[in-house]
Design a protein around this motif. Structure first.
Motif, PDB file in Angstrom:
ATOM      1  N   LEU A 227       7.481 -16.597  -1.921  1.00 37.07           N
ATOM      2  CA  LEU A 227       6.826 -15.735  -2.893  1.00 37.07           C
ATOM      3  C   LEU A 227       5.978 -16.577  -3.846  1.00 37.07           C
ATOM      4  CD1 LEU A 227       6.787 -12.702  -3.837  1.00 37.07           C
ATOM      5  CD2 LEU A 227       8.488 -13.400  -5.532  1.00 37.07           C
ATOM      6  N   THR A 228       4.773 -16.093  -4.161  1.00 41.02           N
ATOM      7  CA  THR A 228       3.881 -16.824  -5.056  1.00 41.02           C
ATOM      8  C   THR A 228       3.676 -16.051  -6.354  1.00 41.02           C
ATOM      9  OG1 THR A 228       1.846 -15.766  -4.258  1.00 41.02           O
ATOM     10  CG2 THR A 228       2.628 -17.712  -3.050  1.00 41.02           C
ATOM     11  N   GLU A 229       3.194 -16.770  -7.355  1.00 46.51           N
ATOM     12  CA  GLU A 229       2.901 -16.129  -8.634  1.00 46.51           C
ATOM     13  C   GLU A 229       1.802 -15.085  -8.480  1.00 46.51           C
ATOM     14  OE1 GLU A 229       1.336 -17.157 -13.125  1.00 46.51           O
ATOM     15  OE2 GLU A 229       1.378 -18.713 -11.599  1.00 46.51           O
ATOM     16  N   GLN A 230       0.799 -15.378  -7.615  1.00 48.15           N
ATOM     17  CA  GLN A 230      -0.285 -14.408  -7.421  1.00 48.15           C
ATOM     18  C   GLN A 230       0.254 -13.096  -6.850  1.00 48.15           C
ATOM     19  OE1 GLN A 230      -0.327 -17.675  -6.515  1.00 48.15           O
ATOM     20  NE2 GLN A 230      -2.410 -18.357  -6.043  1.00 48.15           N
ATOM     21  N   GLN A 231       1.243 -13.185  -5.956  1.00 45.58           N
ATOM     22  CA  GLN A 231       1.816 -11.965  -5.393  1.00 45.58           C
ATOM     23  C   GLN A 231       2.567 -11.169  -6.451  1.00 45.58           C
ATOM     24  OE1 GLN A 231       3.976 -13.952  -2.251  1.00 45.58           O
ATOM     25  NE2 GLN A 231       2.528 -13.295  -0.683  1.00 45.58           N
ATOM     26  N   ILE A 232       3.283 -11.864  -7.326  1.00 43.95           N
ATOM     27  CA  ILE A 232       4.011 -11.175  -8.393  1.00 43.95           C
ATOM     28  C   ILE A 232       3.035 -10.470  -9.326  1.00 43.95           C
ATOM     29  CG2 ILE A 232       5.521 -11.497 -10.395  1.00 43.95           C
ATOM     30  CD1 ILE A 232       6.735 -13.898  -8.854  1.00 43.95           C
ATOM     31  N   LEU A 233       1.956 -11.157  -9.680  1.00 45.22           N
ATOM     32  CA  LEU A 233       0.958 -10.548 -10.560  1.00 45.22           C
ATOM     33  C   LEU A 233       0.275  -9.371  -9.866  1.00 45.22           C
ATOM     34  CD1 LEU A 233      -0.599 -13.752 -12.142  1.00 45.22           C
ATOM     35  CD2 LEU A 233       0.906 -12.097 -13.238  1.00 45.22           C
ATOM     36  N   HIS A 234       0.100  -9.483  -8.552  1.00 46.73           N
ATOM     37  CA  HIS A 234      -0.497  -8.376  -7.785  1.00 46.73           C
ATOM     38  C   HIS A 234       0.428  -7.156  -7.823  1.00 46.73           C
ATOM     39  CE1 HIS A 234      -3.149  -6.386  -5.153  1.00 46.73           C
ATOM     40  NE2 HIS A 234      -2.528  -6.630  -4.011  1.00 46.73           N
ATOM     41  N   ILE A 235       1.723  -7.387  -7.709  1.00 42.81           N
ATOM     42  CA  ILE A 235       2.704  -6.302  -7.829  1.00 42.81           C
ATOM     43  C   ILE A 235       2.611  -5.678  -9.220  1.00 42.81           C
ATOM     44  CG2 ILE A 235       5.174  -5.781  -8.013  1.00 42.81           C
ATOM     45  CD1 ILE A 235       5.648  -7.887  -5.822  1.00 42.81           C
ATOM     46  N   LYS A 236       2.536  -6.520 -10.229  1.00 43.17           N
ATOM     47  CA  LYS A 236       2.508  -6.030 -11.608  1.00 43.17           C
ATOM     48  C   LYS A 236       1.271  -5.177 -11.860  1.00 43.17           C
ATOM     49  CE  LYS A 236       2.987  -7.643 -16.364  1.00 43.17           C
ATOM     50  NZ  LYS A 236       3.105  -8.835 -17.251  1.00 43.17           N
ATOM     51  N   ARG A 237       0.127  -5.595 -11.308  1.00 40.59           N
ATOM     52  CA  ARG A 237      -1.108  -4.835 -11.495  1.00 40.59           C
ATOM     53  C   ARG A 237      -1.078  -3.520 -10.716  1.00 40.59           C
ATOM     54  NH1 ARG A 237      -3.689  -9.934 -10.690  1.00 40.59           N
ATOM     55  NH2 ARG A 237      -4.237  -9.332  -8.565  1.00 40.59           N
ATOM     56  N   THR A 238      -0.564  -3.601  -9.484  1.00 42.06           N
ATOM     57  CA  THR A 238      -0.599  -2.437  -8.600  1.00 42.06           C
ATOM     58  C   THR A 238       0.475  -1.417  -8.942  1.00 42.06           C
ATOM     59  OG1 THR A 238      -1.378  -3.929  -6.855  1.00 42.06           O
ATOM     60  CG2 THR A 238      -0.671  -1.748  -6.169  1.00 42.06           C
ATOM     61  N   LEU A 239       1.630  -1.899  -9.428  1.00 47.15           N
ATOM     62  CA  LEU A 239       2.758  -1.010  -9.746  1.00 47.15           C
ATOM     63  C   LEU A 239       3.170  -1.214 -11.201  1.00 47.15           C
ATOM     64  CD1 LEU A 239       4.826  -1.757  -6.520  1.00 47.15           C
ATOM     65  CD2 LEU A 239       3.407   0.242  -6.922  1.00 47.15           C
ATOM     66  N   PRO A 240       2.362  -0.742 -12.152  1.00 50.63           N
ATOM     67  CA  PRO A 240       2.654  -1.009 -13.565  1.00 50.63           C
ATOM     68  C   PRO A 240       3.963  -0.395 -14.047  1.00 50.63           C
ATOM     69  CG  PRO A 240       0.874   0.592 -13.340  1.00 50.63           C
ATOM     70  CD  PRO A 240       1.128   0.044 -11.974  1.00 50.63           C
TER      71      PRO A 240
ATOM     72  N   ASN B  62       0.823  -1.212   0.000  1.00 46.84           N
ATOM     73  CA  ASN B  62       0.000   0.000   0.000  1.00 46.84           C
ATOM     74  C   ASN B  62       0.859   1.265   0.000  1.00 46.84           C
ATOM     75  OD1 ASN B  62       0.655  -0.990   2.666  1.00 46.84           O
ATOM     76  ND2 ASN B  62      -0.574   0.679   3.514  1.00 46.84           N
ATOM     77  N   TYR B  63       2.026   1.219   0.664  1.00 44.20           N
ATOM     78  CA  TYR B  63       2.919   2.376   0.670  1.00 44.20           C
ATOM     79  C   TYR B  63       3.766   2.425  -0.603  1.00 44.20           C
ATOM     80  CZ  TYR B  63       1.662   2.498   5.611  1.00 44.20           C
ATOM     81  OH  TYR B  63       0.954   2.549   6.780  1.00 44.20           O
ATOM     82  N   ALA B  64       4.210   1.259  -1.076  1.00 46.41           N
ATOM     83  CA  ALA B  64       4.997   1.214  -2.312  1.00 46.41           C
ATOM     84  C   ALA B  64       4.179   1.750  -3.483  1.00 46.41           C
ATOM     85  CB  ALA B  64       5.448  -0.223  -2.581  1.00 46.41           C
ATOM     86  N   ARG B  65       2.880   1.529  -3.417  1.00 47.14           N
ATOM     87  CA  ARG B  65       1.994   1.992  -4.493  1.00 47.14           C
ATOM     88  C   ARG B  65       2.040   3.516  -4.637  1.00 47.14           C
ATOM     89  NH1 ARG B  65      -4.501   0.773  -4.550  1.00 47.14           N
ATOM     90  NH2 ARG B  65      -4.926   1.570  -6.633  1.00 47.14           N
ATOM     91  N   ARG B  66       2.176   4.201  -3.522  1.00 46.31           N
ATOM     92  CA  ARG B  66       2.222   5.664  -3.564  1.00 46.31           C
ATOM     93  C   ARG B  66       3.547   6.175  -4.131  1.00 46.31           C
ATOM     94  NH1 ARG B  66       0.348   6.642   2.701  1.00 46.31           N
ATOM     95  NH2 ARG B  66      -1.515   5.318   2.673  1.00 46.31           N
ATOM     96  N   LYS B  67       4.628   5.386  -3.933  1.00 44.01           N
ATOM     97  CA  LYS B  67       5.962   5.822  -4.334  1.00 44.01           C
ATOM     98  C   LYS B  67       6.135   5.800  -5.848  1.00 44.01           C
ATOM     99  CE  LYS B  67      10.180   7.051  -3.190  1.00 44.01           C
ATOM    100  NZ  LYS B  67      10.459   8.343  -2.584  1.00 44.01           N
ATOM    101  N   ARG B  68       5.576   4.774  -6.500  1.00 44.12           N
ATOM    102  CA  ARG B  68       5.605   4.637  -7.965  1.00 44.12           C
ATOM    103  C   ARG B  68       7.039   4.680  -8.518  1.00 44.12           C
ATOM    104  NH1 ARG B  68       0.692   4.536 -10.086  1.00 44.12           N
ATOM    105  NH2 ARG B  68      -1.052   5.355  -8.880  1.00 44.12           N
ATOM    106  N   GLU B  69       7.942   3.929  -7.869  1.00 49.15           N
ATOM    107  CA  GLU B  69       9.306   3.801  -8.371  1.00 49.15           C
ATOM    108  C   GLU B  69       9.327   2.899  -9.607  1.00 49.15           C
ATOM    109  OE1 GLU B  69      11.985   5.234  -7.560  1.00 49.15           O
ATOM    110  OE2 GLU B  69      12.029   5.773  -5.432  1.00 49.15           O
ATOM    111  N   ALA B  70      10.451   2.931 -10.321  1.00 50.23           N
ATOM    112  CA  ALA B  70      10.618   2.067 -11.491  1.00 50.23           C
ATOM    113  C   ALA B  70      11.058   0.668 -11.081  1.00 50.23           C
ATOM    114  CB  ALA B  70      11.635   2.675 -12.453  1.00 50.23           C
ATOM    115  N   TYR B  71      11.231   0.458  -9.775  1.00 48.89           N
ATOM    116  CA  TYR B  71      11.617  -0.862  -9.290  1.00 48.89           C
ATOM    117  C   TYR B  71      10.869  -1.151  -7.988  1.00 48.89           C
ATOM    118  CZ  TYR B  71      14.622   1.798  -6.109  1.00 48.89           C
ATOM    119  OH  TYR B  71      15.096   2.671  -5.166  1.00 48.89           O
ATOM    120  N   ILE B  72      10.795  -2.434  -7.647  1.00 49.13           N
ATOM    121  CA  ILE B  72      10.227  -2.877  -6.380  1.00 49.13           C
ATOM    122  C   ILE B  72      11.295  -3.691  -5.659  1.00 49.13           C
ATOM    123  CG2 ILE B  72       9.238  -5.029  -7.280  1.00 49.13           C
ATOM    124  CD1 ILE B  72       7.306  -2.832  -4.908  1.00 49.13           C
ATOM    125  N   ILE B  73      11.401  -3.549  -4.346  1.00 47.39           N
ATOM    126  CA  ILE B  73      12.370  -4.314  -3.563  1.00 47.39           C
ATOM    127  C   ILE B  73      11.607  -5.393  -2.802  1.00 47.39           C
ATOM    128  CG2 ILE B  73      14.117  -4.237  -1.752  1.00 47.39           C
ATOM    129  CD1 ILE B  73      14.444  -1.238  -2.361  1.00 47.39           C
TER     130      ILE B  73
END
Length: 594
Positions: free
Chosen positions: A284-297, A246-257
């Motif tokens: 880590l699961t595939e659903q979490q990765i896809l959630h990252i991809k959707r939330t932080l395009p 939820n906080y990373a979503r606000r940052k909108r960086e070009a990378y995720i840690i």
């Protein structure tokens, strides 16, 4: 909150689906539609289709589909009212508000009640942390280097040493035993109720919209388990959610840690790295990765900042193929000589960690480096085995150019003749021994696959295709309605849909996307409807070929109806009428042409 059909339709009509989806996905025009990579499952070839004419989307890979409201619900993981409010705000609309009646309050969804319970519990834990009872937990957090601002920002708290304290507190707020049992925060048995968490530092787990959906707790003292998470509930699925997103979503960086634990995420955020997230007590699961991809395009690079021990290395190696399959670029950050991000930040500070981010290794080259440490390269047999493992890794790249680039890079780093490595990779690939193969959900849910499979006979295919042609070209209705009515559709679902389509077209309207408002809260039916509307071949057929296909559909549906009447005829008159209808079908083409 209740919203009328007119309000729902106005919200939908004022949000163009192509514009909205384009805010989250890269779409390319293909004829009358737009295509892109589906955000709901991993794929490398675009199968996600958006129709501006129908104002719908449909994925031919996983089967998901709907209108603009359904997309926001699925993509943002929102309820129907939440999605409607979000779209209204986007369109600059003011939704009509009114006080909910007592009946509506009683019928409020369990999910909303559970969200309330978790919000109340989070506030209670935070307040307890700042009491005499929570002093030990507060000192623990301060000793870990957390500021008061960080404690407040993450809503960290403390669960009482008295095992039933939370239960009695929530009961005093008016929540029922049934609701509290569903929350996962208490266990209620014949001998009484007891809290899931007690005498623990509490970490509220939030969804991407900053709503508390679960908790993690770190025990004070020597109790077991050291860390405890909420059980899965109607709010919380640990395989899909990530701590800190939820906080990373606000940052909108070009990378995720990507980290492994709560404290790693909190330490990195406090140091200014607000794109850090962690999985919740599981790999880590595939659903979490896809959630990252959707939330932080915008976050195309995924930096793995896992522990530097053997467990962390294994976790990173498991994660890399899934990240690659989601079309993200994995890189691996080295924290040596320290174990985790929390230790690293405390020892070397923000600038040193920032430098490690810049130096993060390409994940494939890092994995080759790890493989090299696991073999005695002075032993010819071990060295051969090392080359074979490299080849299996490189053979997993399906794109020839990408595979050759990695072969050249690995050959240079490991001082292997490039041509010899290329031959070995090709040989391993041909034998089917490639590592890290495709990981992804099968096309559609089991229910959807079974429904589609059951319907694949000629008449049902024709019923589906005819509805698709009507959705694509509503002007056909005046001609087709003379030959076909909803009662000719033998499948209950297609008949229900035909009734809606025919009624809409008869009234002079042609906005197919509006029909999905009736299905937006039933995701499976919504996907089935859009699968029907996206069946038409569109520009793949000429006008003459389309006319012939439509005539074939009419003939198939009417012939099936006539055959049923023939089988069920009980009088000579009924038999003759059915035979006359079958004979008339032979002249259908000429009649329609004239």
């Amino acid at each position: 909150m209740y919203y009328s059909k007119e309000v729902i339709e106005e919200v939908r009509a004022r949000n163009d689906i192509v514009d909205l989806v384009s805010e989250h996905l890269a779409l390319k025009r293909r004829g009358k539609t737009y295509v892109g990579l589906c955000p709901f499952h991993s794929e490398k070839t675009p199968s996600f289709s958006v129709s501006p004419d129908r104002q719908t989307y449909h994925c031919f890979g996983c089967g998901k589909g709907g209108n603009v409201i359904g997309f926001v619900m699925d993509y943002e993981n929102l309820s129907f009212p939440e999605a409607l409010r979000s779209l209204a705000a986007r369109a600059g609309m003011q939704l009509p508000e009114r006080e909910a009646s007592k009946e509506e309050l009683r019928e409020r969804s369990l999910k909303e009640r559970l969200l309330e319970i978790h919000k109340v519990a989070a506030t209670h834990f935070y307040q307890l942390l700042h009491t005499e009872e929570g002093l030990q937990a507060y000192r623990y957090l301060k000793e870990r280097g957390l500021s008061d601002e960080t404690i407040r920002h993450f809503g960290l708290g403390f669960s009482s040493k008295r095992p039933g304290e939370l239960y009695h507190y929530l009961k005093s707020k008016g929540y029922t035993d049934a609701e509290l049992r569903e929350s996962g925060l208490v266990t209620i048995e014949e001998r009484g109720a007891r809290d899931k968490f007690w005498n623990r530092v509490m970490f509220p787990i939030m969804d991407s919209n900053s709503r508390v959906i679960a908790f993690g707790g770190r025990v004070m003292g020597d109790g077991e388990p050291k860390y405890l998470n909420s059980p899965e509930t109607k709010l919380f699925d640990k395989s899909k959610n990530l701590y800190g997103l939820n906080y990373a979503r606000r940052k909108r960086e070009a990378y995720i840690i990507l980290c492994e634990g709560y404290m790693d995420v909190i330490a990195l955020h406090q140091a200014g790295f607000a794109s850090a997230v962690a999985s919740l007590g599981t790999a880590l699961t595939e659903q979490q990765i896809l959630h990252i991809k959707r939330t932080l395009p915008n976050a195309n690079v995924t930096i793995l900042s896992y522990d530097s021990d053997n467990a962390g290395i294994k976790a990173a190696r498991r994660a890399i193929p899934m990240i690659r399959n989601a079309m993200l670029r994995p890189r691996v950050l080295s924290m040596k000589p320290y174990k985790d991000p929390d230790e690293f930040i405390k020892a070397l500070g923000r600038e040193a960690y920032e430098e490690r981010i810049r130096e993060a290794r390409n994940a494939v080259l890092w994995e080759v480096q790890i493989l090299a440490t696991q073999h005695d390269l002075r032993d010819p047999a071990e060295k051969t085995r090392f080359y074979e493992e490299i080849a299996a890794l490189l053979a997993s790249f399906s794109e020839p150019l990408e595979r050759n680039n990695y072969i050249d890079a690995v050959a240079r780093e490991q001082m292997i003749p490039a041509d010899a490595l290329r031959q070995l990779v090709n040989r391993v690939g041909a034998s089917g021994m490639a590592a890290g193969g495709e990981v992804g959900p099968r096309s559609g849910s089991g229910t959807q696959r079974n429904v589609r499979k059951d319907r694949e006979n000629a008449s049902l295919k024709s019923q589906k295709l005819l509805l698709a042609f009507l959705a694509e070209e509503p002007s056909l209705y005046s001609q087709l309605s003379a030959w076909i009515s909803p009662s000719d559709f033998t499948d209950a679902f297609y008949r229900e849909l035909a009734e809606k389509v025919f009624a809409m077209l008869q009234s002079g309207k042609s906005d197919i996307g509006a029909l999905l408002n009736d299905y937006v809260e039933d995701s499976e039916k919504e996907s089935l409807v859009t699968s029907v509307f996206h069946t038409a071949p569109g520009e793949a057929l000429s006008v003459a070929e389309k006319d012939q296909a439509i005539l074939d559909c009419i003939r198939s549906i009417r012939k099936d109806a006539a055959d049923r009447r023939l089988r069920n005829s009980s009088t000579a008159e009924e038999l003759q009428a059915a035979m006359r209808e079958k004979a008339a079908l032979q002249h259908l083409k000429l009649t329609i042409r004239r």
